[in-house]
Write an enzyme that holds these catalytic residues in place. Structure first.
Site, mmCIF file in Angstrom:
data_model
loop_
_atom_site.group_PDB
_atom_site.id
_atom_site.type_symbol
_atom_site.label_atom_id
_atom_site.label_comp_id
_atom_site.label_asym_id
_atom_site.label_seq_id
_atom_site.Cartn_x
_atom_site.Cartn_y
_atom_site.Cartn_z
ATOM 1 C CD GLU A 143 -11.444 0.541 13.616
ATOM 2 O OE1 GLU A 143 -11.882 -0.405 13.150
ATOM 3 O OE2 GLU A 143 -10.681 1.195 13.396
ATOM 4 C CB ILE B 201 -0.968 0.018 1.026
ATOM 5 C CG1 ILE B 201 -2.032 -1.026 0.974
ATOM 6 C CG2 ILE B 201 -1.853 1.308 1.535
ATOM 7 C CD1 ILE B 201 -2.911 -1.467 2.205
ATOM 8 C CB CYS C 169 -5.675 4.890 5.358
ATOM 9 S SG CYS C 169 -6.595 6.440 5.141
ATOM 10 C CB ALA C 170 -2.173 1.693 8.444
ATOM 11 N NE ARG C 171 -5.664 -3.162 11.177
ATOM 12 C CZ ARG C 171 -6.435 -3.410 10.210
ATOM 13 N NH1 ARG C 171 -6.660 -2.261 9.624
ATOM 14 N NH2 ARG C 171 -6.565 -4.724 9.734
ATOM 15 C CG ASP D 86 9.485 -0.706 4.965
ATOM 16 O OD1 ASP D 86 9.876 -1.643 5.781
ATOM 17 O OD2 ASP D 86 8.285 -0.956 4.433
ATOM 18 C CG HIS E 70 -11.544 0.011 9.490
ATOM 19 N ND1 HIS E 70 -11.131 -0.728 10.665
ATOM 20 C CD2 HIS E 70 -10.760 -0.485 8.356
ATOM 21 C CE1 HIS E 70 -10.002 -1.477 10.063
ATOM 22 N NE2 HIS E 70 -9.845 -1.261 8.828
ATOM 23 C CB ALA F 163 -11.208 -3.318 2.643
HETATM 24 C C1 3PG Z 1 -7.818 -4.879 6.299
HETATM 25 O O1 3PG Z 1 -7.122 -5.070 7.304
HETATM 26 O O2 3PG Z 1 -8.015 -5.619 5.079
HETATM 27 C C2 3PG Z 1 -8.453 -3.473 6.341
HETATM 28 O O3 3PG Z 1 -8.113 -2.885 7.515
HETATM 29 C C3 3PG Z 1 -9.955 -3.624 6.049
HETATM 30 O O4 3PG Z 1 -10.478 -4.390 7.159
HETATM 31 P P1 3PG Z 1 -12.021 -4.890 7.180
HETATM 32 O O5 3PG Z 1 -12.292 -5.806 6.456
HETATM 33 O O6 3PG Z 1 -12.423 -4.887 8.608
HETATM 34 O O7 3PG Z 1 -12.806 -3.575 6.617
#
Ligand code: 3PG
Length: 527
Positions: free
Chosen positions: A264, A155, A233-235, A174, A282, A285
Site C-alpha cells: 500500500e 471484529i 477488510c483485515a490485511r 477460529d 484501507h 478505521a
Molecule cells: C488497523 O490496523 O487499525 C486498521 O487496519 C487501520 O489502519 P490505519 O490506522 O493505517 O488506517
C-alpha cells in the site's frame, strides 16, 4: 524544563493533536506530511512516535532512533511493526486495540452488501455514463446465504452477529476462541476449514502472521462454490493476491470486496484491473468516530509513555501490571532484588539464571524470570537492560534462562529461589513476601536467614568457630562502620553471615575481612 519529543508520523484526528499540543512537557512534531526518508531524521531524537499502517517500523527506522522509548500504533494492526526488533532495543510497542472495531465491522458489511447488489457498478453506470438500465443490475440477497467468518475476535464476531440480523446462516472458524463465543451468538462453530470454503460469502478477520498469510490460495479457492464472494477488510495477503486475480478473471469468484493490499498504496495493483473487484483504500478505521477515539487514546498513551508513567496496551511487556493479583507485585520486586544481589555476590560472566518456585506464584514464572534477569543483568549492563529487552539480551549473551515449579515444602505459601551460575561458581538465594509486602531473604546457598534485602550488604561465609562475630565487629568498628543488622545461618561446620552496614565498604576493608582466619569467602553487594 526539558521536554519529551513525540513525533506523529501519520495522519491522526485533531483531537489527539490538541492533547499533545497542550502538554507543557511535550514537544510534539506533526510529521505526517514529511516524506518517509526525511522522517527518519525527524524521529532520530524522538522519545515516542505515533504511527499508522503507512509507517513501517523496520530495521531502517530502528537503526536511526537514539532515544526512542515507545511506539504507539494509532490503530490495531502491528504487522508492519518489527516487535522483536523493538524489544531488542528496549522499545515498548503499544497499540490502540478496540477504538476502530465498529468502523471495520461496518466497512465489512458495506463491502458485503455492495458486492451482492453490484452497487459500485450500478452507481458508476448511472452517474458517470448516464445509462439507466435497471436490467443490468440484478443482485442477490444476503438472506439464507451461508457466510463463513474466518477469525471470530472483536471484529469477526460483530460481523457475524450483524449478518445474523440479515438472516444469514453464519459459520465461524477460529481455533483460538472458546466455541461458545460463536454458539452463544447463534453462529455455528467449526474446526473444519472446508466448512468455510463451502460458503456463499467468505470474510476474513485475522491478524496477519505466518499462520494466516495466504490462508486462501489457489487450492482453497478451487474447493469453493462457483460464484463465491470474498471480502477482506483485515490485511493484504491473507488471500493470496495472484490466486484472487486469476479466479476473479475466470469468474470462479463472482465478486471480491477488498480494502487491504500486500503493498500500500496499491494504485498499481493488478487486482484493480478486474471488473469484479470493489476496492477501497484501507478505510477500515476511517470513520470520524473511530479516528477521534483512536487519536485521543494514542495521544494519551504517548504522553504517559514519554513520561515513563504507564504503557497501556503494551504488546511486548512481559507483564500487564493491572492484570496481576496484588500479592504478585512484591514478588516481582523481590525476585529482581535477589537477581541483582546474586549477580553481585557471584561476580563473573553469567551462564545461567534459574528460578525455582514454590506455591501459586509458579503461575507467574514468565514474568518472574524476566525480573530476575533484569536484576542480574543490571549489575553487568546497567540501565540498558529493561523488562522489554532482558530476554533478548540474555539470549544474545548465551545466558540460559529457566523457571520450574516445586510443591511447597518450606513452610511458606510462596517461595522464589534465584540461582545465578557464572564462570566462577553459583549462588542460590531464596525469599518470600510476608504480609503487607514485607520482602524477606530466607536462605542463601542453603544457610537459613531471615533478612530484608536492602542497603549495603556483606555476605561472609566462614568456619563456624568462636570469635568471628567479635572480630568482624571490631574490624568494622575500627573503620567507623556501623552495623545496622547482622543475621547468621549455620550449616555443618560453616556459618554464613549477612551483615547490613550504614557506610560503604571499600575494597581495602573487604580485603581485611577476607584476611580473617575464619573467612572462607566474602561478597559485598549494594541493593
Ligand atoms: C488497523 O490496523 O487499525 C486498521 O487496519 C487501520 O489502519 P490505519 O490506522 O493505517 O488506517
Amino acid at each position: 524544563m526539558s521536554k519529551f519529543k513525540v513525533v506523529v508520523c501519520d495522519h491522526i484526528h485533531d483531537k489527539g493533536l490538541n492533547i499533545l499540543e497542550n502538554e507543557k512537557d511535550i514537544d510534539y512534531v506533526y510529521a505526517a506530511k514529511v516524506d518517509k526518508t526525511e522522517l527518519l531524521d525527524v524521529i532520530e531524537d524522538a522519545d515516542v512516535i505515533v504511527t499508522r499502517s503507512s509507517t513501517d517500523v523496520d530495521q531502517k527506522l530502528l537503526d536511526k532512533v537514539k532515544n526512542l522509548k515507545a511506539i504507539v500504533r494509532a490503530g490495531v494492526g502491528v504487522d508492519n511493526v518489527d516487535i522483536d526488533g523493538c524489544s531488542k532495543q528496549g522499545i515498548i510497542v503499544m497499540n490502540v486495540p478496540t477504538a476502530n472495531t465498529i468502523a471495520a465491522v461496518e466497512l465489512t458489511m458495506t463491502h458485503m452488501l455492495s458486492a451482492v447488489r453490484t452497487f459500485p457498478l450500478a452507481n458508476d453506470e448511472l452517474k458517470n455514463k448516464r445509462i439507466w438500465k435497471r436490467e443490468n443490475w440484478y443482485g442477490t440477497e444476503l438472506k439464507d446465504k451461508k457466510l463463513g467468518v474466518i477469525g471470530f475476535g472483536n471484529i469477526g464476531s460483530r460481523v457475524g452477529i450483524r449478518s445474523k440480523a440479515f438472516e444469514m446462516d453464519v459459520i465461524a472458524y477460529d481455533p483460538y476462541i472458546d466455541s461458545r463465543k460463536a454458539t452463544d451468538a447463534g453462529v455455528k462453530y467449526t474446526t473444519n476449514f472446508d466448512d468455510i470454503l463451502d460458503c456463499d460469502i467468505i470474510t476474513i478477520h485475522t491478524p496477519k502472521n505466518k499462520e494466516t498469510i495466504d490462508m486462501i490460495g489457489e487450492a482453497e479457492i478451487a474447493k469453493m462454490k462457483d460464484g463465491v464472494v470474498l471480502i477482506n477488510c483485515a490485511r493484504g495477503g491473507l488471500y493470496n493476491e495472484d490466486a484472487l486475480y486469476n479466479n476473479l478473471q475466470s469468474g470462479k469468484i463472482r465478486f471480491a470486496g477488498i480494502d487491504v493490499f500486500i503493498t500500500e498504496p496499491a494504485t498499481d495493483n493488478k487486482l484493480l484491473d478486474c471488473d469484479n473487484i470493489f476496492a477501497t483504500p484501507h478505510l477500515g478505521a476511517n470513520t470520524r468516530e473511530s479516528q477521534q477515539k483512536i487519536s485521543i487514546q494514542a495521544a494519551e498513551q504517548a504522553i504517559a509513555a514519554a513520561r515513563g508513567a504507564a504503557y497501556p496496551n503494551a504488546l511486548n511487556l512481559p507483564i500487564k501490571e493491572n492484570e496481576l493479583p496484588d500479592y504478585v507485585k512484591p514478588f516481582l520486586e523481590l525476585t529482581q532484588k535477589m537477581g541483582f544481589l546474586a549477580a553481585q555476590a557471584n561476580r563473573g560472566a553469567i551462564r545461567n539464571i534459574e528460578l525455582t518456585l514454590e506455591g501459586e506464584i509458579e503461575e507467574y514464572k514468565d514474568s518472574l524470570i524476566t525480573f530476575a534477569t533484569v536484576g542480574a543483568l543490571t549489575h553487568t549492563i546497567g540501565d540498558n537492560i529493561n523488562y522489554v529487552n532482558a530476554t533478548f539480551v540474555a539470549k544474545e549473551r548465551e545466558i540460559t534462562l529457566g523457571a520450574k515449579g516445586e510443591a511447597p515444602h518450606s513452610g511458606v505459601n510462596n517461595k522464589v529461589t534465584v540461582k545465578v551460575v557464572t564462570e566462577n561458581g553459583e549462588i542460590s538465594i531464596s525469599g518470600t513476601v510476608f504480609e503487607e509486602s514485607i520482602l524477606r531473604i530466607l536462605d542463601i546457598n542453603g544457610f537459613d536467614l531471615d533478612v530484608e534485602p536492602r542497603g549495603k550488604m556483606i555476605i561472609l561465609r566462614n568456619s563456624d568457630v568462636p570469635g568471628v562475630i567479635g572480630n568482624v565487629g571490631t574490624l568494622l568498628g575500627g573503620h567507623n562502620i556501623n552495623i545496622s543488622d547482622f543475621r547468621l545461618g549455620r550449616k555443618n561446620s560453616e556459618a554464613l553471615a549477612l551483615i547490613i552496614v550504614d557506610e560503604d565498604i571499600t575494597v581495602e576493608v573487604q580485603e581485611e575481612l577476607k584476611a580473617l582466619d575464619a573467612c572462607i569467602n566474602l561478597a559485598y553487594a549494594v541493593i
